[in-house]
Design a protein around this motif. Structure first.
Motif, PDB file in Angstrom:
ATOM      1  N   GLN A   1       0.822  -1.211   0.000  1.00  0.00           N
ATOM      2  CA  GLN A   1       0.000   0.000   0.000  1.00  0.00           C
ATOM      3  C   GLN A   1       0.856   1.262   0.000  1.00  0.00           C
ATOM      4  O   GLN A   1       0.565   2.228  -0.712  1.00  0.00           O
ATOM      5  CB  GLN A   1      -0.928   0.008   1.218  1.00  0.00           C
ATOM      6  CG  GLN A   1      -1.954  -1.093   1.237  1.00  0.00           C
ATOM      7  CD  GLN A   1      -2.786  -1.080   2.514  1.00  0.00           C
ATOM      8  OE1 GLN A   1      -2.475  -0.387   3.481  1.00  0.00           O
ATOM      9  NE2 GLN A   1      -3.856  -1.863   2.531  1.00  0.00           N
ATOM     10  N   GLN A   2       1.884   1.264   0.833  1.00  0.00           N
ATOM     11  CA  GLN A   2       2.726   2.461   0.988  1.00  0.00           C
ATOM     12  C   GLN A   2       4.133   2.027   1.357  1.00  0.00           C
ATOM     13  O   GLN A   2       4.324   1.138   2.186  1.00  0.00           O
ATOM     14  CB  GLN A   2       2.165   3.368   2.091  1.00  0.00           C
ATOM     15  CG  GLN A   2       2.911   4.672   2.289  1.00  0.00           C
ATOM     16  CD  GLN A   2       2.281   5.537   3.370  1.00  0.00           C
ATOM     17  OE1 GLN A   2       1.080   5.462   3.623  1.00  0.00           O
ATOM     18  NE2 GLN A   2       3.089   6.348   4.037  1.00  0.00           N
ATOM     19  N   GLY A   3       5.129   2.666   0.736  1.00  0.00           N
ATOM     20  CA  GLY A   3       6.510   2.309   0.974  1.00  0.00           C
ATOM     21  C   GLY A   3       7.023   1.391  -0.117  1.00  0.00           C
ATOM     22  O   GLY A   3       6.341   1.131  -1.123  1.00  0.00           O
ATOM     23  N   THR A   4       8.245   0.879   0.055  1.00  0.00           N
ATOM     24  CA  THR A   4       8.847  -0.001  -0.936  1.00  0.00           C
ATOM     25  C   THR A   4       9.385  -1.261  -0.265  1.00  0.00           C
ATOM     26  O   THR A   4       9.833  -1.235   0.877  1.00  0.00           O
ATOM     27  CB  THR A   4      10.005   0.689  -1.683  1.00  0.00           C
ATOM     28  OG1 THR A   4      11.025   1.051  -0.734  1.00  0.00           O
ATOM     29  CG2 THR A   4       9.521   1.931  -2.407  1.00  0.00           C
ATOM     30  N   VAL A   5       9.325  -2.349  -1.003  1.00  0.00           N
ATOM     31  CA  VAL A   5       9.870  -3.637  -0.559  1.00  0.00           C
ATOM     32  C   VAL A   5      10.648  -4.230  -1.719  1.00  0.00           C
ATOM     33  O   VAL A   5      10.137  -4.314  -2.837  1.00  0.00           O
ATOM     34  CB  VAL A   5       8.753  -4.618  -0.135  1.00  0.00           C
ATOM     35  CG1 VAL A   5       9.364  -5.888   0.430  1.00  0.00           C
ATOM     36  CG2 VAL A   5       7.813  -3.988   0.864  1.00  0.00           C
ATOM     37  N   ARG A   6      11.877  -4.637  -1.458  1.00  0.00           N
ATOM     38  CA  ARG A   6      12.693  -5.324  -2.455  1.00  0.00           C
ATOM     39  C   ARG A   6      13.202  -6.636  -1.884  1.00  0.00           C
ATOM     40  O   ARG A   6      13.620  -6.691  -0.731  1.00  0.00           O
ATOM     41  CB  ARG A   6      13.879  -4.451  -2.889  1.00  0.00           C
ATOM     42  CG  ARG A   6      13.476  -3.211  -3.675  1.00  0.00           C
ATOM     43  CD  ARG A   6      14.691  -2.375  -4.078  1.00  0.00           C
ATOM     44  NE  ARG A   6      14.289  -1.224  -4.860  1.00  0.00           N
ATOM     45  CZ  ARG A   6      14.167  -1.217  -6.181  1.00  0.00           C
ATOM     46  NH1 ARG A   6      14.460  -2.316  -6.870  1.00  0.00           N
ATOM     47  NH2 ARG A   6      13.781  -0.134  -6.816  1.00  0.00           N
ATOM     48  N   VAL A   7      13.177  -7.662  -2.704  1.00  0.00           N
ATOM     49  CA  VAL A   7      13.706  -8.971  -2.339  1.00  0.00           C
ATOM     50  C   VAL A   7      14.785  -9.317  -3.365  1.00  0.00           C
ATOM     51  O   VAL A   7      14.497  -9.446  -4.554  1.00  0.00           O
ATOM     52  CB  VAL A   7      12.599 -10.042  -2.320  1.00  0.00           C
ATOM     53  CG1 VAL A   7      13.178 -11.404  -1.965  1.00  0.00           C
ATOM     54  CG2 VAL A   7      11.491  -9.658  -1.337  1.00  0.00           C
ATOM     55  N   PHE A   8      16.030  -9.384  -2.900  1.00  0.00           N
ATOM     56  CA  PHE A   8      17.188  -9.558  -3.778  1.00  0.00           C
ATOM     57  C   PHE A   8      17.202  -8.508  -4.891  1.00  0.00           C
ATOM     58  O   PHE A   8      17.550  -8.789  -6.040  1.00  0.00           O
ATOM     59  CB  PHE A   8      17.227 -10.970  -4.360  1.00  0.00           C
ATOM     60  CG  PHE A   8      17.408 -12.034  -3.323  1.00  0.00           C
ATOM     61  CD1 PHE A   8      18.605 -12.163  -2.630  1.00  0.00           C
ATOM     62  CD2 PHE A   8      16.373 -12.896  -3.004  1.00  0.00           C
ATOM     63  CE1 PHE A   8      18.768 -13.131  -1.647  1.00  0.00           C
ATOM     64  CE2 PHE A   8      16.529 -13.871  -2.032  1.00  0.00           C
ATOM     65  CZ  PHE A   8      17.731 -13.987  -1.353  1.00  0.00           C
TER      66      PHE A   8
END
Length: 272
Positions: free
Chosen positions: A60-67
Motif C-alpha cells: 500500500q505504501q513504501g517499498t519492498v525489495r527482495v534480492f
C-alpha cells in the motif's frame, strides 16, 4: 562503492486494514545468508510483513525489495527465489509425501525434466525419503513440518521464510526441524527469515532479531546486543517484555500428528 544488494529491504512500509494501521513506516534490511528473527506479540504485524515479502499482499505504501526485485513489479522473479512455510497447514493428508512435494514443484514451475530429482533432493534434505510414499495423514507432527519444509525447498530458494514453523511440536521435533534448517544454511548459504514465540529458538538460531510491537519496529540487533542493552543477566524474554510490554504465552502444545498440528494452528489463528 555501492552497498551489496540485500536479501530484503523495506523502506517506509505502511499497511492498513480499514482504519487499523498494522505496519507503521517499517524500515528493515536483511543481509544475504542471515538467519533473521521477526519477533513480537500477536497482532504486531509479523505475518503481514511476511505476506508482503512473499508477494501475497499488495504493497500500500513504501517499498519492498527482495534480492533487489521490487515487490509489485518483479513478483515472478521474487517467487523463483522464495520458499515459504506459512502458519496455515499447507499439505494434503490424502496425498503421499512425494506427491505433496511434486505438487509444489509444479506450482513453483520447476522444469519438468528436473522435477523428480528435485523432489527426491528436497525429501532427502528433510530425511523423509524412506516415508515418501506413505500418506501424509500418517505422519507425526514433526514429519508434517519437515514435509512442509521440503515443499518450500523444492525450488532451491535463496530466501526461506518460516512463519512460526515449530508451533505444536515437542522439543525433539523442534530440534529436528532446526537442525535441518541449519544444514541448509551451511550447505547453500540460504537466507532464513523466521517468526517464533519461542525465545530460546530465536536466541540460538538468529544472527539478528527485529522486535515489532503494534506495527512499529522497537529494536533490532544481535540477540547478545539486545540482551546487554537491558541488563547483564537479561534474557531474550526480558527484551521481548521490555519492548512489547506484553506477557509471553506458552502454546502448551504437544506433537499429535497431522490433526494435532492442524488444531493447534486453528486455535492460534482464532486467538489472533
Amino acid at each position: 562503492m555501492n552497498e551489496p544488494v540485500a536479501a530484503v529491504e523495506c523502506h517506509g512500509l505502511t499497511h492498513r486494514y480499514g482504519e487499523h494501521t498494522v505496519l507503521d513506516h517499517l524500515d528493515l534490511r536483511i543481509e544475504r545468508g542471515e538467519a533473521f528473527g521477526l519477533l513480537g506479540p500477536n497482532g504486531a504485524g509479523k505475518t503481514t510483513t511476511i505476506r508482503l515479502l512473499a508477494t501475497l499482499t499488495p504493497v500500500q505504501q513504501g517499498t519492498v525489495r527482495v534480492f533487489g526485485f521490487p515487490v509489485g513489479q518483479r513478483d515472478t522473479d521474487i517467487r523463483y527465489n522464495l520458499g515459504y512455510v506459512p502458519q496455515q497447514l499447507s499439505i494434503e493428508g490424502a496425498l503421499t509425501g512425494r506427491q505433496n512435494v511434486a505438487w509444489f514443484a509444479r506450482l513453483l514451475d520447476v522444469p519438468r525434466r528436473e522435477r523428480a530429482a528435485r523432489v527426491d533432493e528436497a525429501l532427502d534434505a528433510m530425511d523423509l525419503l524412506d516415508v515418501a510414499d506413505r500418506p501424509a495423514a500418517a505422519y507425526s507432527g514433526g514429519m508434517v513440518r519437515r514435509l512442509e519444509l521440503a515443499q518450500a525447498l523444492v525450488n532451491r530458494p535463496a530466501l526461506l521464510i518460516l512463519d512460526e514453523p515449530t508451533v505444536g511440536l515437542d522439543p525433539i521435533a523442534r530440534d529436528s526441524v532446526w537442525a535441518r534448517v541449519a544444514r541448509l544454511r551451511a550447505e547453500y548459504g540460504t537466507t532464513v527469515l523466521l517468526t517464533t514465540h519461542y525465545m530460546d529458538e530465536a536466541d540460538v538460531l538468529c544472527d539478528r532479531i527485529a522486535l515489532l510491537h503494534k506495527g512499529v519496529l522497537r529494536a533490532v540487533g544481535a540477540p547478545a546486543e539486545l540482551k546487554a542493552a537491558i541488563g547483564p543477566d537479561a534474557t531474550l524474554e526480558d527484551v521481548f517484555r521490555h519492548h512489547a510490554g506484553a506477557a509471553l504465552t506458552d502454546d502448551n502444545a504437544t506433537e499429535g500428528g497431522l490433526t494435532g498440528v492442524r488444531n493447534t494452528r486453528r486455535t492460534a489463528q482464532r486467538a489472533g
